[in-house]
Scaffold this active site. Sequence first.
Site, mmCIF file in Angstrom:
data_model
loop_
_atom_site.group_PDB
_atom_site.id
_atom_site.type_symbol
_atom_site.label_atom_id
_atom_site.label_comp_id
_atom_site.label_asym_id
_atom_site.label_seq_id
_atom_site.Cartn_x
_atom_site.Cartn_y
_atom_site.Cartn_z
ATOM 1 N N SER A 1 -43.356 -21.472 -11.290
ATOM 2 C CA SER A 1 -43.127 -22.923 -11.166
ATOM 3 C C SER A 1 -42.451 -23.460 -12.421
ATOM 4 O O SER A 1 -41.475 -24.190 -12.362
ATOM 5 C CB SER A 1 -44.461 -23.642 -10.966
ATOM 6 O OG SER A 1 -45.227 -23.027 -9.967
ATOM 7 N N THR A 2 -42.996 -23.037 -13.583
ATOM 8 C CA THR A 2 -42.499 -23.525 -14.874
ATOM 9 C C THR A 2 -41.056 -23.117 -15.107
ATOM 10 O O THR A 2 -40.289 -23.835 -15.753
ATOM 11 C CB THR A 2 -43.390 -22.975 -16.007
ATOM 12 O OG1 THR A 2 -44.748 -23.316 -15.745
ATOM 13 C CG2 THR A 2 -42.962 -23.485 -17.368
ATOM 14 N N TYR B 1 -50.073 -15.564 -5.939
ATOM 15 C CA TYR B 1 -50.000 -16.797 -6.731
ATOM 16 C C TYR B 1 -50.567 -17.911 -5.854
ATOM 17 O O TYR B 1 -49.901 -18.401 -4.937
ATOM 18 C CB TYR B 1 -48.555 -17.073 -7.135
ATOM 19 C CG TYR B 1 -48.309 -18.353 -7.901
ATOM 20 C CD1 TYR B 1 -47.003 -18.763 -8.181
ATOM 21 C CD2 TYR B 1 -49.337 -19.169 -8.375
ATOM 22 C CE1 TYR B 1 -46.738 -19.926 -8.893
ATOM 23 C CE2 TYR B 1 -49.089 -20.321 -9.078
ATOM 24 C CZ TYR B 1 -47.783 -20.695 -9.347
ATOM 25 O OH TYR B 1 -47.522 -21.850 -10.056
ATOM 26 N N LYS C 1 -53.307 -14.940 -9.260
ATOM 27 C CA LYS C 1 -53.129 -15.978 -10.270
ATOM 28 C C LYS C 1 -53.790 -17.216 -9.673
ATOM 29 O O LYS C 1 -53.270 -17.807 -8.723
ATOM 30 C CB LYS C 1 -51.673 -16.249 -10.579
ATOM 31 C CG LYS C 1 -51.510 -17.405 -11.564
ATOM 32 C CD LYS C 1 -50.247 -17.292 -12.366
ATOM 33 C CE LYS C 1 -49.081 -17.913 -11.683
ATOM 34 N NZ LYS C 1 -49.097 -19.382 -11.786
ATOM 35 N N THR D 1 -54.759 -20.743 -9.644
ATOM 36 C CA THR D 1 -54.417 -22.036 -10.232
ATOM 37 C C THR D 1 -55.089 -23.134 -9.418
ATOM 38 O O THR D 1 -54.476 -23.787 -8.563
ATOM 39 C CB THR D 1 -52.885 -22.240 -10.274
ATOM 40 O OG1 THR D 1 -52.279 -21.090 -10.863
ATOM 41 C CG2 THR D 1 -52.517 -23.475 -11.092
ATOM 42 N N GLY E 1 -54.892 -20.164 -14.064
ATOM 43 C CA GLY E 1 -53.568 -20.777 -13.977
ATOM 44 C C GLY E 1 -53.454 -22.180 -14.536
ATOM 45 O O GLY E 1 -52.342 -22.686 -14.708
ATOM 46 N N ASP F 1 -53.911 -24.431 -17.711
ATOM 47 C CA ASP F 1 -54.142 -24.293 -19.157
ATOM 48 C C ASP F 1 -55.273 -25.201 -19.622
ATOM 49 O O ASP F 1 -56.011 -24.857 -20.532
ATOM 50 C CB ASP F 1 -52.872 -24.636 -19.933
ATOM 51 C CG ASP F 1 -51.632 -23.970 -19.342
ATOM 52 O OD1 ASP F 1 -51.721 -23.456 -18.214
ATOM 53 O OD2 ASP F 1 -50.578 -24.006 -19.962
ATOM 54 N N GLU F 2 -55.408 -26.360 -18.991
ATOM 55 C CA GLU F 2 -56.438 -27.338 -19.379
ATOM 56 C C GLU F 2 -57.831 -26.875 -18.978
ATOM 57 O O GLU F 2 -58.829 -27.464 -19.381
ATOM 58 C CB GLU F 2 -56.131 -28.711 -18.800
ATOM 59 C CG GLU F 2 -55.873 -28.773 -17.304
ATOM 60 C CD GLU F 2 -54.406 -28.577 -16.956
ATOM 61 O OE1 GLU F 2 -53.787 -27.642 -17.493
ATOM 62 O OE2 GLU F 2 -53.883 -29.363 -16.145
ATOM 63 N N ILE G 1 -52.223 -17.491 -17.378
ATOM 64 C CA ILE G 1 -50.770 -17.672 -17.240
ATOM 65 C C ILE G 1 -50.508 -19.167 -17.245
ATOM 66 O O ILE G 1 -51.108 -19.898 -16.442
ATOM 67 C CB ILE G 1 -50.249 -17.053 -15.934
ATOM 68 C CG1 ILE G 1 -50.493 -15.539 -15.914
ATOM 69 C CG2 ILE G 1 -48.758 -17.369 -15.739
ATOM 70 C CD1 ILE G 1 -50.204 -14.862 -14.578
HETATM 71 C C1 LIG Z 1 -47.661 -26.528 -11.760
HETATM 72 C C2 LIG Z 1 -47.657 -25.879 -13.108
HETATM 73 O O1 LIG Z 1 -46.767 -26.034 -13.891
HETATM 74 N N1 LIG Z 1 -48.736 -25.103 -13.397
HETATM 75 C C3 LIG Z 1 -48.719 -24.331 -14.632
HETATM 76 C C4 LIG Z 1 -49.768 -24.783 -15.607
HETATM 77 O O2 LIG Z 1 -49.557 -24.048 -16.789
HETATM 78 C C5 LIG Z 1 -49.627 -26.286 -15.871
HETATM 79 O O3 LIG Z 1 -48.260 -26.579 -16.254
HETATM 80 C C6 LIG Z 1 -50.543 -26.696 -16.997
HETATM 81 O O4 LIG Z 1 -51.839 -26.254 -16.697
HETATM 82 C C7 LIG Z 1 -50.537 -28.220 -17.163
HETATM 83 O O5 LIG Z 1 -51.077 -28.832 -16.013
HETATM 84 C C8 LIG Z 1 -48.915 -22.895 -14.224
HETATM 85 O O6 LIG Z 1 -50.072 -22.713 -13.439
HETATM 86 C C9 LIG Z 1 -47.693 -22.533 -13.451
HETATM 87 C C10 LIG Z 1 -47.329 -21.155 -13.589
HETATM 88 O O7 LIG Z 1 -48.046 -20.330 -14.034
HETATM 89 C C11 LIG Z 1 -45.964 -20.857 -13.156
HETATM 90 O O8 LIG Z 1 -45.059 -21.353 -13.818
HETATM 91 O O9 LIG Z 1 -45.781 -20.197 -12.145
#
Ligand SMILES: CC(=O)N[C@@H]([C@@H](O)[C@H](O)[C@H](O)CO)[C@@H](O)CC(=O)C(=O)O
Length: 289
Positions: free
Chosen positions: A44-45, A133, A161, A163, A185, A187-188, A202
């Site tokens: 996603s990122t 995922y 993964k 999330t 998944g 970070d918070e 991740i």
């Molecule tokens: C929707 C999204 O970006 N989720 C992030 C989190 O790292 C998220 O940016 C972070 O926890 C802040 O909410 C990851 O779970 C996404 C991820 O691992 C990916 O890029 O596939």
Amino acid sequence: MNGIFSALVVPFDEHGEIIEKGLREVVRHNIDVQQIDGLYVNGSTGENFLMNTEQKKQVFRIVQEESQGAITLIAQIGSLDIYEAIDLGIYARDLGYDSLSAVTPYYYPFSFEEIKNYYLTLVKETNHKMIIYSIPALTGVHMNMNQFDELLQEEQIIGVKYTAGDFFLLERLRQRYPNKMIFSGFDEMLIHGTVSGVDGAIGSTYNVNGRKARRIFELAQEGNVAEAYQLQHETNDLIESLLDIGIYQAIKGILREQGVQAGLCKAPLTPRHNVDTTTMQQLIKKHQL
Ligand SMILES: CC(=O)N[C@@H]([C@@H](O)[C@H](O)[C@H](O)CO)[C@@H](O)CC(=O)C(=O)O
């Protein structure tokens, strides 16, 4: 395949083209400065779902070239076009990626049988490891324990993964599958995932906050929850700020301030959003990034 993995950001120019030099710098920054254990590529990122097939392959290739086997690489290949996903999976496998991963098929209201057949087809056609995922908040796909059971019976599906914020389901997954990989998944919620026994994490913010994330992960694994939680509080202050700005634009803004050519986001995402140098410098200073 344990530890802290950055969900890699991808630098785009104002025309939505990948900035190769910038992508190499982002990979180097993750390896040399954030000292991450691996990269989750084209997630996603990485704005995967905004790229065409050639761009996705370009990212897989450049990241593999730049990391030179120094870290673990996971290739996110999920696509609504299953034939594109198979093509990407074979391409990443042949480049030497340690595992594939695929987001659950989204947009159309797929049945669980259709989702299961999607993953079994990907595993069969790519003949490589696969990490599910699962991100219900963005896909609308909420799988229950019985459905995870059906997927995880497949030996080549090596993990999830995860999330999501359902820590009862996470606890059940961990208890029932001690030998499958489970990645946190969000970070918070890193401390919550770590206390729940995940093998790694991740996330997007590890591109700029990977070192502190590792401290949280290690302290929580050692049982030092109080100290881990203090670092999580500080981290969540940062994440709250990044989310308010626009998470991907803000991460790229911080990296640009640190001399990394992190580029812009690709349309329809706002390229820079309301990212300004002063705000980025304040975040860098406050959070010692
Ligand atoms: C929707 C999204 O970006 N989720 C992030 C989190 O790292 C998220 O940016 C972070 O926890 C802040 O909410 C990851 O779970 C996404 C991820 O691992 C990916 O890029 O596939």
